[in-house]
Motif scaffolding. Structure first.
Motif, PDB file in Angstrom:
ATOM      1  N   GLY A 262      46.057  29.027  15.330  1.00 17.66           N
ATOM      2  CA  GLY A 262      44.623  29.158  15.587  1.00 17.66           C
ATOM      3  C   GLY A 262      44.048  30.545  15.382  1.00 17.66           C
ATOM      4  N   ASN A 263      44.906  31.555  15.135  1.00 15.72           N
ATOM      5  CA  ASN A 263      44.380  32.901  14.924  1.00 15.72           C
ATOM      6  C   ASN A 263      45.381  33.730  14.123  1.00 15.72           C
ATOM      7  N   ASN A 264      44.960  34.921  13.726  1.00 17.42           N
ATOM      8  CA  ASN A 264      45.794  35.766  12.865  1.00 17.42           C
ATOM      9  C   ASN A 264      47.063  36.237  13.567  1.00 17.42           C
ATOM     10  N   GLY A 265      46.974  36.498  14.858  1.00 18.53           N
ATOM     11  CA  GLY A 265      48.150  36.927  15.595  1.00 18.53           C
ATOM     12  C   GLY A 265      49.230  35.859  15.599  1.00 18.53           C
ATOM     13  N   GLN A 266      48.824  34.615  15.827  1.00 12.17           N
ATOM     14  CA  GLN A 266      49.784  33.524  15.799  1.00 12.17           C
ATOM     15  C   GLN A 266      50.384  33.375  14.402  1.00 12.17           C
ATOM     16  N   PHE A 267      49.563  33.545  13.369  1.00  7.50           N
ATOM     17  CA  PHE A 267      50.070  33.427  11.998  1.00  7.50           C
ATOM     18  C   PHE A 267      51.127  34.493  11.722  1.00  7.50           C
ATOM     19  N   GLN A 268      50.859  35.709  12.153  1.00 15.30           N
ATOM     20  CA  GLN A 268      51.807  36.795  11.923  1.00 15.30           C
ATOM     21  C   GLN A 268      53.132  36.525  12.645  1.00 15.30           C
ATOM     22  N   ARG A 269      53.069  36.075  13.883  1.00 17.77           N
ATOM     23  CA  ARG A 269      54.288  35.784  14.634  1.00 17.77           C
ATOM     24  C   ARG A 269      55.054  34.619  14.019  1.00 17.77           C
ATOM     25  N   ASN A 287      43.522  36.451   6.449  1.00 19.01           N
ATOM     26  CA  ASN A 287      42.711  35.828   7.504  1.00 19.01           C
ATOM     27  C   ASN A 287      42.560  34.344   7.220  1.00 19.01           C
ATOM     28  N   ASN A 288      42.003  33.633   8.174  1.00 22.02           N
ATOM     29  CA  ASN A 288      41.955  32.181   8.053  1.00 22.02           C
ATOM     30  C   ASN A 288      41.136  31.724   6.854  1.00 22.02           C
ATOM     31  N   ALA A 289      39.996  32.362   6.601  1.00 24.56           N
ATOM     32  CA  ALA A 289      39.161  31.954   5.470  1.00 24.56           C
ATOM     33  C   ALA A 289      39.943  32.030   4.152  1.00 24.56           C
ATOM     34  N   LYS A 290      40.733  33.088   4.004  1.00 20.64           N
ATOM     35  CA  LYS A 290      41.528  33.241   2.774  1.00 20.64           C
ATOM     36  C   LYS A 290      42.687  32.246   2.753  1.00 20.64           C
ATOM     37  N   ARG A 291      43.231  31.959   3.919  1.00 27.02           N
ATOM     38  CA  ARG A 291      44.313  30.971   3.965  1.00 27.02           C
ATOM     39  C   ARG A 291      43.801  29.577   3.624  1.00 27.02           C
ATOM     40  N   VAL A 292      42.590  29.256   4.037  1.00 24.06           N
ATOM     41  CA  VAL A 292      41.991  27.973   3.645  1.00 24.06           C
ATOM     42  C   VAL A 292      41.822  27.922   2.128  1.00 24.06           C
ATOM     43  N   GLU A 293      41.386  29.014   1.547  1.00 27.93           N
ATOM     44  CA  GLU A 293      41.172  29.070   0.093  1.00 27.93           C
ATOM     45  C   GLU A 293      42.484  28.914  -0.669  1.00 27.93           C
ATOM     46  N   HIS A 294      43.557  29.468  -0.140  1.00 27.92           N
ATOM     47  CA  HIS A 294      44.859  29.438  -0.831  1.00 27.92           C
ATOM     48  C   HIS A 294      45.841  28.527  -0.097  1.00 27.92           C
TER      49      HIS A 294
END
Length: 407
Positions: A262-269, A287-294
Motif C-alpha cells: 500500500g505504500n513505498n515503504g512496504q514496497f522497499q521492504r 512510486n506507485n504511479a510509476k509502478r502502475v504504469e510499468h
C-alpha cells in the motif's frame, strides 16, 4: 449487559435476503424481531435447498442453509395478509412496534392498508423501511429486482472478472449476493439514523431503499476513477487498478499468496526481503504511479522470486517486516483459521433440530453486547406465543384465527 437495541420491537415483513439480513442484525443487537411468514410455505428461502440443516441423527431436516443464514434471533409468526383478518393483525402488531421492514414491490402493501401512510396514522413513531429493487420513484419503480440483475445493471459485473485479453475473460457475478447484503446493512444504518431522529422529535419516518442505489453507491473508488478520468474502469481480474503490487503471486509449492503493498515503504521492504532490494531504487518503480504504469514488467520480476519460496515461507517472511500478505482460503479453511477463531466468528445455537452453526455478527462493543438468543425459527413456531404476549389474544381467539386459516 444488554444489547444496544434492547426493548425495541421490529415487525419483519421481508423475505429472501436483503430485508432479513437487516432484521437479523437488529436481532443480534437486542431488538425483538417478529418475522411474518406465509402460512404453509413461509419465507421463499425455506425451500432454497439443498443443503439442508442436518438433525442430530444425521438426516436432512426441512430447514435450508439459505434460510438459516439470515434469520437468527427471530420469532416466526404465520399470517395470511391476503385476508382482511390477517391485515388487521398486522395493523395491531404495527401499533406495538418501533420498526417495520418490508420488501414488497412498490405499492404492494397499499391495497392492503399496510403501507407507510396507513400504518403511520396508527403509530406516528413507526420507522418503516421499504426495500425494493429500484426504489419507489423512477421509470423502473414497479419492476422486481434481484441481486444478479442488480450486480449487472449496477456496474459491479463490468469490473469483476478477468480482463478481456486474459483466459476466461468476461463479466462475473460475485460469489455472494452482495447487492442484497449491502442493502441489508444500509437498511440497518438508515434505521439507526431514523431511531436517533425519533429520539429528538418523536417522529417516525419512511425509508425508501433500493438495491440498485446501494449497488451504485458501492462502486466507491471505481466510480471515482470514472469521474476523475472520464473512462469507465475495466475488468482487471486479480490485480488492483490503482495499486502495484497488489495481487496474487505464485509460490514454490503451487499455491498463491496475496501480497498487498500500500505504500513505498512496504514496497522497499518487500523487494529487500525477496532479494531484489535494488529494484525499489529503479526510477520507473520509485512510486506507485510509476509502478502502475510499468505493472507488467515489475510483476514479472517479482514473480521470478516469489516462485522460489513456499507459501508458508513467504507469509512468515513478509509478516515479520510488516508487508500485508495472506493465503487464498476456502470457507472450511476460513473457519479453521486461528485468527477467525480468536475473534469468535462462529456461533452455535440450539434449535428444535439440534445445534445450528452460524456466522457471528462482526460488531464488537466495549459497553454493550450482541445477543444470540434464538436459533432461526421453524415456520410459525412462535405464532401463538406472540399473539398472546404482544396482542393479548386469548387461546380462544387464537384458535379461531387458526380455524379460518388466518394464522
Amino acid at each position: 449487559m444488554a444489547g444496544p437495541l434492547e426493548k425495541l420491537r421490529v415487525l419483519d415483513l421481508s423475505r429472501v435476503l436483503a430485508g432479513p439480513w437487516s432484521t437479523q442484525i437488529l436481532a443480534d443487537m437486542g431488538a425483538e424481531v417478529i418475522k411474518i411468514e406465509r402460512p404453509v410455505s413461509g419465507d421463499d428461502t425455506r425451500l432454497w435447498g439443498p443443503p439442508w440443516l442436518k438433525a442430530e441423527s444425521g438426516e436432512d431436516t426441512c430447514e435450508s442453509a439459505y434460510f438459516l443464514a439470515a434469520n437468527r434471533g427471530k420469532h416466526s409468526l404465520t399470517v395470511d395478509i391476503s385476508k382482511p383478518e390477517g391485515q388487521k393483525l398486522i395493523r395491531e402488531l404495527a401499533s406495538q412496534c418501533d420498526i417495520l421492514v418490508e420488501n414488497f414491490k412498490t405499492g404492494g402493501l397499499a391495497s392492503k392498508g399496510l403501507d407507510y401512510a396507513s400504518l403511520s396514522a396508527i403509530n406516528p413513531g413507526l420507522i418503516y423501511c421499504s426495500i425494493t429493487g429500484f426504489g419507489h420513484t423512477g421509470p423502473m419503480k414497479d419492476m422486481a429486482g434481484y441481486d444478479y440483475l442488480i450486480q449487472a445493471q449496477g456496474g459491479l459485473m463490468s469490473i469483476t472478472g478477468a480482463a478481456d485479453d486474459q483466459p476466461g475473460a468476461g463479466p462475473k457475478r460475485v460469489g455472494v449476493a452482495v447487492a442484497d447484503l449491502t442493502t441489508g446493512m444500509n437498511a440497518t444504518i438508515a434505521i439507526l439514523g431514523a431511531l436517533y431522529h425519533r429520539t429528538q422529535t418523536g417522529e417516525g419516518q419512511h425509508i425508501d431503499l433500493a438495491l440498485l442505489d446501494v449497488q451504485v453507491s458501492w462502486l466507491a473508488n471505481q466510480a471515482q476513477n470514472y469521474f476523475c478520468s472520464g473512462t469507465p474502469p475495466k475488468r482487471t481480474g486479480d490485480y488492483h487498478p490503482n495499486l502495484v503490487p497488489y495481487q496474487p503471486f505464485p509460490t514454490a509449492n503451487g499455491e498463491q499468496i496475496i501480497i498487498a503493498v500500500g505504500n513505498n515503504g512496504q514496497f522497499q521492504r518487500f523487494c529487500e526481503a525477496i532479494g531484489l532490494g535494488e529494484l525499489a531504487k529503479v526510477e520507473r518503480f520509485a512510486n506507485n504511479a510509476k509502478r502502475v504504469e510499468h505493472r507488467v514488467e515489475l510483476i514479472n520480476l517479482l514473480t521470478t522470486e516469489t516462485k522460489k519460496r513456499t507459501l508458508k515461507e513467504l507469509t512468515e517472511l513478509l509478516n515479520e517486516i510488516g508487508v500485508p500478505c495472506g493465503p487464498i482460503q476456502d470457507i472450511e479453511q476460513v473457519f479453521a483459521d486461528p485468527q477467525v477463531q480468536a475473534r469468535g466468528m462462529e456461533v452455535t445455537l440450539d434449535s428444535t433440530h439440534g445445534p445450528v452453526k452460524g456466522v457471528a455478527n462482526p460488531i464488537k462493543y466495549s459497553k454493550t453486547t450482541l445477543e444470540y438468543r434464538k436459533a432461526p425459527p421453524a415456520l410459525g413456531e412462535d405464532t401463538s406465543a406472540v399473539l398472546e404476549r404482544v396482542l393479548n389474544k386469548t387461546s380462544h381467539e387464537i384458535e379461531e384465527l387458526k380455524s379460518k386459516g388466518v394464522v
